[in-house]
Enzyme design. Structure first.
Site, short mmCIF file in Angstrom:
data_model
loop_
_atom_site.label_atom_id
_atom_site.label_comp_id
_atom_site.label_asym_id
_atom_site.label_seq_id
_atom_site.Cartn_x
_atom_site.Cartn_y
_atom_site.Cartn_z
N LEU A 1 36.96 5.92 32.95
CA LEU A 1 36.18 5.81 31.73
C LEU A 1 35.98 7.21 31.18
O LEU A 1 35.91 8.18 31.92
CB LEU A 1 34.81 5.17 32.00
N ASP A 2 35.86 7.33 29.86
CA ASP A 2 35.57 8.62 29.26
C ASP A 2 34.23 9.14 29.76
O ASP A 2 33.36 8.35 30.18
CB ASP A 2 35.53 8.51 27.74
N LYS A 3 34.05 10.43 29.70
CA LYS A 3 32.82 11.06 30.20
C LYS A 3 31.57 10.39 29.65
O LYS A 3 30.63 10.08 30.40
CB LYS A 3 32.82 12.54 29.82
N THR B 1 31.24 7.43 28.23
CA THR B 1 31.23 5.97 28.29
C THR B 1 30.65 5.55 29.63
O THR B 1 31.05 6.07 30.67
CB THR B 1 32.66 5.41 28.13
N ARG C 1 37.94 3.28 21.03
CA ARG C 1 37.44 4.24 20.04
C ARG C 1 38.45 4.44 18.92
O ARG C 1 38.10 4.46 17.73
CB ARG C 1 37.13 5.57 20.74
#
Length: 337
Positions: A163-165, A167, A267
């Protein structure tokens, strides 16, 4: 050339505990040498290259700036200073951040489920998954290595997706090589179900729809992804849950189901439809409803257990910031005429 001194007593005293850090209980290697005529008048960082050529010049410059280099028993903190023949040069070879990245760090992990084969965690917003430039410690991988030491023998410590930082939400991590292999294959075969909650600017269509657009690195910006012909296939199903009007504009609460898991997929896909996520500044999202990070949470995760074949289903409520913003949209939608 640089030559080792004949008298080991010429070593300076221990430096202050500042600058680059070593791992707990580790003493960095020190090298001591004398500058000869061939290096007379050269820059300090170039002299260090002759002394410790296995390190990059950039890292050696970092050591100089961090107070890990001495010339004639005095700290030398300017890489451009010139050295003279006969001077004693001492360098404390603190490891590079990269070499210290894959180390266990005790931290609180929000473990939703764990058995002998896998761990399911609820990652908080703000935590990086894998060590990388700018984030060599404090990552989920570091925490997994501390919680499950055998993860050190597995590719990426058993982390099979990310997961993105900023998120938050659910992730599955394999604890054995067979489990990791099975989970990777299930993800590749699109057999792992992942559903996200998101808040997007604008009026997302009321009817559910699919965005099918290939993604690749943005040719104009290396930190962004973009819809690019010839990129990797990417499909996202979008369902609007609620729509509310605020002074700053319309906001839609949506659920997104991934069929692929490309970097920044939700996104970018929503942004290409004119519906950037709230506070997703990278893709043009404006701040809203008190959020300071992109409004995205991995809320549901489903897969077949890699060992016994049981169907596994997990849900995680969004953290307080997104939960409060989500509720604002739901309540405002219900009050709308």
């Amino acid at each position: 050339m640089v030559h080792p001194p004949s008298d080991p007593a010429l070593l300076p005293g221990d430096p202050d505990d500042e600058g680059l850090e070593t791992g707990a209980g580790e003493a960095p290697e020190r090298r001591v040498a004398l500058i000869d005529r061939s290096l007379h008048g050269v820059r300090l960082d170039k002299a260090l290259v002759a002394m410790a050529g296995e390190f990059s010049r950039n890292h050696l410059q970092t050591l100089i700036e961090g107070g890990h280099v001495w010339v004639d028993d005095r700290p030398a903190t300017q890489a451009s200073r010139k050295v003279s023949a006969g001077q004693q040069l001492v360098v404390e070879l603190v490891p590079t951040p990269e070499s210290r990245a894959f180390r266990p760090e005790a931290m609180a992990l929000a473990i939703v489920f764990e058995d002998d084969a896998l761990i399911v965690v609820d990652k908080p917003a703000g935590m990086v998954v894998h060590p990388a430039a700018g984030n060599w410690s404090g990552t989920l991988l570091n925490g997994v290595l501390a919680h499950h030491p055998a993860a050190a023998t597995l590719p990426r410590a058993g982390i099979v997706h990310r997961l993105d930082k900023d998120t938050s939400g659910l992730m599955v991590i394999g604890k054995t090589l067979p489990a990791v292999t099975a989970l990777v294959r299930a993800i590749a075969a699109r057999e792992v179900q992942r559903e996200y909650q998101a808040l997007a600017h604008g009026r997302v269509p009321a009817q559910p729809f699919r965005i099918d657009a290939p993604l690749a690195r943005d040719p104009q910006s290396r930190v962004k992804m973009a819809v690019v012909g010839g990129g990797k296939p990417a499909q996202t199903d979008v369902t609007r849950v609620a729509l509310a009007e605020f002074d700053e504009g319309a906001v839609s609460a949506v659920r997104c189901k991934l069929h692929t898991g490309r970097t920044h997929q939700i996104r970018v896909h929503l942004a290409t439809r004119g519906h950037t996520l709230l506070s997703d500044t990278l893709y043009g999202g404006r701040p809203g409803l008190g959020l300071t990070r992109q409004a995205l949470h991995a809320a549901r995760l489903g897969f077949v257990h890699p060992v016994d074949g049981r169907p596994m289903q997990f849900e995680a409520a969004p953290p307080a910031d997104l939960a409060q913003a989500w509720q604002q949209v739901i309540e405002a939608s219900e009050k709308a005429p």
